[in-house]
Design a protein around this motif. Structure first.
Motif, PDB file in Angstrom:
ATOM      1  N   PRO A  44       0.812  -1.228   0.000  1.00  0.00           N
ATOM      2  CA  PRO A  44       0.000   0.000   0.000  1.00  0.00           C
ATOM      3  C   PRO A  44       0.842   1.274   0.000  1.00  0.00           C
ATOM      4  O   PRO A  44       0.381   2.328  -0.422  1.00  0.00           O
ATOM      5  CB  PRO A  44      -0.806  -0.099   1.298  1.00  0.00           C
ATOM      6  N   LEU A  45       2.085   1.168   0.501  1.00  0.00           N
ATOM      7  CA  LEU A  45       2.919   2.354   0.648  1.00  0.00           C
ATOM      8  C   LEU A  45       3.562   2.803  -0.658  1.00  0.00           C
ATOM      9  O   LEU A  45       4.084   3.909  -0.744  1.00  0.00           O
ATOM     10  CB  LEU A  45       4.017   2.091   1.694  1.00  0.00           C
ATOM     11  N   PHE A  46       3.532   1.946  -1.680  1.00  0.00           N
ATOM     12  CA  PHE A  46       4.181   2.282  -2.942  1.00  0.00           C
ATOM     13  C   PHE A  46       3.194   2.599  -4.060  1.00  0.00           C
ATOM     14  O   PHE A  46       3.592   2.817  -5.196  1.00  0.00           O
ATOM     15  CB  PHE A  46       5.137   1.158  -3.368  1.00  0.00           C
ATOM     16  N   GLY A  47       1.929   2.611  -3.739  1.00  0.00           N
ATOM     17  CA  GLY A  47       0.925   3.021  -4.716  1.00  0.00           C
ATOM     18  C   GLY A  47       0.296   4.317  -4.254  1.00  0.00           C
ATOM     19  O   GLY A  47      -0.531   4.326  -3.347  1.00  0.00           O
ATOM     20  N   TRP A  48       0.702   5.431  -4.856  1.00  0.00           N
ATOM     21  CA  TRP A  48       0.241   6.735  -4.359  1.00  0.00           C
ATOM     22  C   TRP A  48      -1.265   6.910  -4.455  1.00  0.00           C
ATOM     23  O   TRP A  48      -1.862   7.647  -3.672  1.00  0.00           O
ATOM     24  CB  TRP A  48       0.965   7.868  -5.095  1.00  0.00           C
ATOM     25  N   ASP A  49      -1.892   6.206  -5.417  1.00  0.00           N
ATOM     26  CA  ASP A  49      -3.349   6.286  -5.500  1.00  0.00           C
ATOM     27  C   ASP A  49      -3.988   5.710  -4.242  1.00  0.00           C
ATOM     28  O   ASP A  49      -4.998   6.213  -3.752  1.00  0.00           O
ATOM     29  CB  ASP A  49      -3.867   5.581  -6.756  1.00  0.00           C
ATOM     30  N   HIS A  50      -3.382   4.668  -3.697  1.00  0.00           N
ATOM     31  CA  HIS A  50      -3.900   4.077  -2.463  1.00  0.00           C
ATOM     32  C   HIS A  50      -3.507   4.907  -1.251  1.00  0.00           C
ATOM     33  O   HIS A  50      -4.301   5.091  -0.331  1.00  0.00           O
ATOM     34  CB  HIS A  50      -3.378   2.645  -2.319  1.00  0.00           C
ATOM     35  N   VAL A  51      -2.289   5.402  -1.245  1.00  0.00           N
ATOM     36  CA  VAL A  51      -1.806   6.193  -0.100  1.00  0.00           C
ATOM     37  C   VAL A  51      -2.706   7.395   0.141  1.00  0.00           C
ATOM     38  O   VAL A  51      -3.151   7.645   1.268  1.00  0.00           O
ATOM     39  CB  VAL A  51      -0.342   6.644  -0.315  1.00  0.00           C
ATOM     40  N   VAL A  52      -2.990   8.161  -0.920  1.00  0.00           N
ATOM     41  CA  VAL A  52      -3.768   9.388  -0.727  1.00  0.00           C
ATOM     42  C   VAL A  52      -5.176   9.079  -0.236  1.00  0.00           C
ATOM     43  O   VAL A  52      -5.719   9.793   0.617  1.00  0.00           O
ATOM     44  CB  VAL A  52      -3.803  10.267  -2.004  1.00  0.00           C
ATOM     45  N   ALA A  53      -5.783   8.002  -0.754  1.00  0.00           N
ATOM     46  CA  ALA A  53      -7.142   7.676  -0.326  1.00  0.00           C
ATOM     47  C   ALA A  53      -7.171   7.222   1.126  1.00  0.00           C
ATOM     48  O   ALA A  53      -8.072   7.589   1.889  1.00  0.00           O
ATOM     49  CB  ALA A  53      -7.721   6.589  -1.229  1.00  0.00           C
ATOM     50  N   MET A  54      -6.183   6.423   1.525  1.00  0.00           N
ATOM     51  CA  MET A  54      -6.166   5.927   2.901  1.00  0.00           C
ATOM     52  C   MET A  54      -5.853   7.038   3.900  1.00  0.00           C
ATOM     53  O   MET A  54      -6.420   7.079   4.996  1.00  0.00           O
ATOM     54  CB  MET A  54      -5.163   4.774   3.014  1.00  0.00           C
ATOM     55  N   VAL A  55      -4.975   7.947   3.526  1.00  0.00           N
ATOM     56  CA  VAL A  55      -4.713   9.111   4.375  1.00  0.00           C
ATOM     57  C   VAL A  55      -5.974   9.976   4.450  1.00  0.00           C
ATOM     58  O   VAL A  55      -6.322  10.513   5.507  1.00  0.00           O
ATOM     59  CB  VAL A  55      -3.518   9.931   3.834  1.00  0.00           C
ATOM     60  N   ALA A  56      -6.682  10.067   3.330  1.00  0.00           N
ATOM     61  CA  ALA A  56      -7.896  10.890   3.273  1.00  0.00           C
ATOM     62  C   ALA A  56      -8.964  10.385   4.236  1.00  0.00           C
ATOM     63  O   ALA A  56      -9.710  11.184   4.817  1.00  0.00           O
ATOM     64  CB  ALA A  56      -8.453  10.920   1.848  1.00  0.00           C
ATOM     65  N   VAL A  57      -9.057   9.087   4.419  1.00  0.00           N
ATOM     66  CA  VAL A  57     -10.054   8.536   5.344  1.00  0.00           C
ATOM     67  C   VAL A  57      -9.803   9.062   6.753  1.00  0.00           C
ATOM     68  O   VAL A  57     -10.729   9.508   7.443  1.00  0.00           O
ATOM     69  CB  VAL A  57     -10.025   6.986   5.325  1.00  0.00           C
ATOM     70  N   GLY A  58      -8.547   9.027   7.197  1.00  0.00           N
ATOM     71  CA  GLY A  58      -8.220   9.569   8.514  1.00  0.00           C
ATOM     72  C   GLY A  58      -8.454  11.062   8.603  1.00  0.00           C
ATOM     73  O   GLY A  58      -8.954  11.574   9.611  1.00  0.00           O
ATOM     74  N   LEU A  59      -8.118  11.767   7.525  1.00  0.00           N
ATOM     75  CA  LEU A  59      -8.320  13.222   7.492  1.00  0.00           C
ATOM     76  C   LEU A  59      -9.797  13.586   7.600  1.00  0.00           C
ATOM     77  O   LEU A  59     -10.172  14.466   8.383  1.00  0.00           O
ATOM     78  CB  LEU A  59      -7.764  13.790   6.179  1.00  0.00           C
ATOM     79  N   TRP A  60     -10.632  12.920   6.796  1.00  0.00           N
ATOM     80  CA  TRP A  60     -12.061  13.253   6.823  1.00  0.00           C
ATOM     81  C   TRP A  60     -12.672  12.899   8.168  1.00  0.00           C
ATOM     82  O   TRP A  60     -13.492  13.644   8.702  1.00  0.00           O
ATOM     83  CB  TRP A  60     -12.808  12.548   5.687  1.00  0.00           C
ATOM     84  N   GLY A  61     -12.227  11.771   8.738  1.00  0.00           N
ATOM     85  CA  GLY A  61     -12.699  11.408  10.069  1.00  0.00           C
ATOM     86  C   GLY A  61     -12.357  12.475  11.090  1.00  0.00           C
ATOM     87  O   GLY A  61     -13.160  12.810  11.964  1.00  0.00           O
TER      88      GLY A  61
END
Length: 200
Positions: A44-61
């Motif tokens: 997950p750490l090497f696919g930026w498309d996944h990184v941004v979405a997963m970080v976004a979940v924490g941010l929106w929360g």
């Protein structure tokens, strides 16, 4: 200089994961770990498309506040695991890459504009995007990998990315913090749009 407890915990966890991920990669007796746990942690750490979405979940929360702050980062990996199982089983799911790109766009915009939503609506949105992410990674599971170890590593890495989002989101409500969080949301939306353009 005072360090925020969440930031300290995130840095510590990332150091532990980095060490664990590389501990057995060259050991022939640990193929199941190298092909499973380490791959799951790092993928997950090497696919930026996944990184941004997963970080976004924490941010929106973080923007939505409790209980979304903790519930959304739990919903995502749980539903993602179900999507991953679908991918491993070869169950088709439409427009996976498009769904992944849209997750960055939509979640980024929700953060940038500080869009509020009832808890169940937020959970459905996050859960839907989690299926796309899980399915993609399930279909990419290395042939030699131990599925359980891989899934474990993947869920841990996902949780750490959510924590990164929560750490950034902890600035919400502080002086200039709202601008940082909204700016991060805008950057995530732009990254998602770039991925979407690359797919089209």
């Amino acid at each position: 200089m005072k360090i925020h407890p969440i930031t300290f915990g995130l840095v510590f966890a990332l150091c532990v994961v980095a060490a664990a991920a590389q501990a057995h990669t060259d050991a022939p007796k640990e193929v199941g770990v190298a092909g499973g746990l380490a791959s799951g942690l790092l993928h997950p750490l090497f696919g930026w498309d996944h990184v941004v979405a997963m970080v976004a979940v924490g941010l929106w929360g973080a923007v939505l506040g409790a209980p979304s702050l903790w519930l959304l980062p739990v919903v995502f990996p749980v539903v993602m695991a179900l999507g991953g199982a679908m991918g491993v089983a070869g169950i088709p799911f439409p427009a996976v890459e498009t769904g992944i790109a849209l997750s960055g766009v939509m979640l980024g915009l929700l953060i940038a504009f500080a869009i509020s939503a009832p808890l169940w609506v937020a959970a459905v949105i996050v859960g839907l995007f989690a299926v796309f992410h899980g399915h993609a990674h399930g279909t990419e599971l290395p042939v030699a990998a131990d599925p359980i170890a891989y899934a474990t590593g993947f869920v841990i890495a996902t949780g750490l990315l959510h924590l990164a989002g929560i750490a950034i989101g902890s600035l919400w409500g502080r002086r200039w913090g709202d601008y940082v969080v909204r700016g991060a949301g805008a950057a995530i939306a732009l990254a998602g749009a770039a991925f979407l353009a690359g797919i089209a």
